[in-house]
Design an enzyme around this catalytic site. Sequence first.
Site, PDB file in Angstrom:
ATOM      1  N   CYS A  28       2.847  13.792   2.960  1.00 46.30           N
ATOM      2  CA  CYS A  28       2.613  12.515   2.276  1.00 46.30           C
ATOM      3  C   CYS A  28       2.126  12.786   0.850  1.00 46.30           C
ATOM      4  O   CYS A  28       2.555  12.125  -0.103  1.00 46.30           O
ATOM      5  CB  CYS A  28       1.583  11.677   3.029  1.00 46.30           C
ATOM      6  SG  CYS A  28       1.923  11.473   4.788  1.00 46.30           S
ATOM      7  N   CYS A  83      10.982  11.347   7.221  1.00 47.01           N
ATOM      8  CA  CYS A  83      10.242  10.171   7.677  1.00 47.01           C
ATOM      9  C   CYS A  83      10.764   8.888   7.045  1.00 47.01           C
ATOM     10  O   CYS A  83      10.340   7.799   7.419  1.00 47.01           O
ATOM     11  CB  CYS A  83       8.750  10.323   7.390  1.00 47.01           C
ATOM     12  SG  CYS A  83       8.356  10.425   5.641  1.00 47.01           S
TER      13      CYS A  83
HETATM   14 FE1  FES Z   1       6.104  10.520   5.565  1.00 50.85          FE
HETATM   15 FE2  FES Z   1       3.565   9.738   5.058  1.00 50.85          FE
HETATM   16  S1  FES Z   1       4.548   9.893   7.002  1.00 50.85           S
HETATM   17  S2  FES Z   1       5.167  10.129   3.637  1.00 50.85           S
END
Ligand code: FES
Length: 164
Positions: free
Chosen positions: A109, A36
Amino acid sequence: MNSDLETKIKAAMANPQNLGEMPDADAIGTVGNSDCGEMLRMWVKYKEENGRKVIDKATFQSFGCETAIAVASLATELIRGKTADEALALKPEQLSGELGPLPPMKIHCAELVQGALRSTLAPERCEENKATSTPAAAQQVPSLMDKMGSGERSVGGKKITFIN
Ligand code: FES
C-alpha cells in the site's frame, strides 16, 4: 493488523489531507496495483524557493484501501517543500511515517504511494505513465471518478469511490 495501526489509519481517514484533483497541477501521475486492483493518482504543483524548485502542494485521489489513502495523506504533507529528487528518495516506510511499521500484507500500500510519486515526479523513468505526466495530458485524462464510476461516498467533505 494491530489495533494501534488500525486506530491511526482510522484517524487519518477521518481527516484525510490533500484529497482531490488539482486543476492547475504541473505534473500528474497514476499507478495501479494489478494484484489488489487499487489505483492512485497524484497531482503536484511546484514553486521556486531560495533558488530551488520545490513541491508547493501535492494532492491525490485513490480507489484504494484505507491504508493506501492514509499513507497518501501523510506522504502529500511530507513532500511539501522538498525537491522532486528529495521526495523520490523517500522509502515506503518513510512515506507511511507516523503510521509506524506496516504489516507485510500492507507494505505494498505504501509502495503504491511511492509508485504514484515516481509516476508524477519522474515520469521519464516511468515509461507507462508518460502519456499522463503533463498538465496538458492531465486535461485529457478522465479523472479517477470518471473512470471508476459509481459507489461514491464522502470522507472529510471530499468524494472517494471505493471499488470493493
Ligand atoms: Fe492494495 Fe492497499 S490492499 S493498496
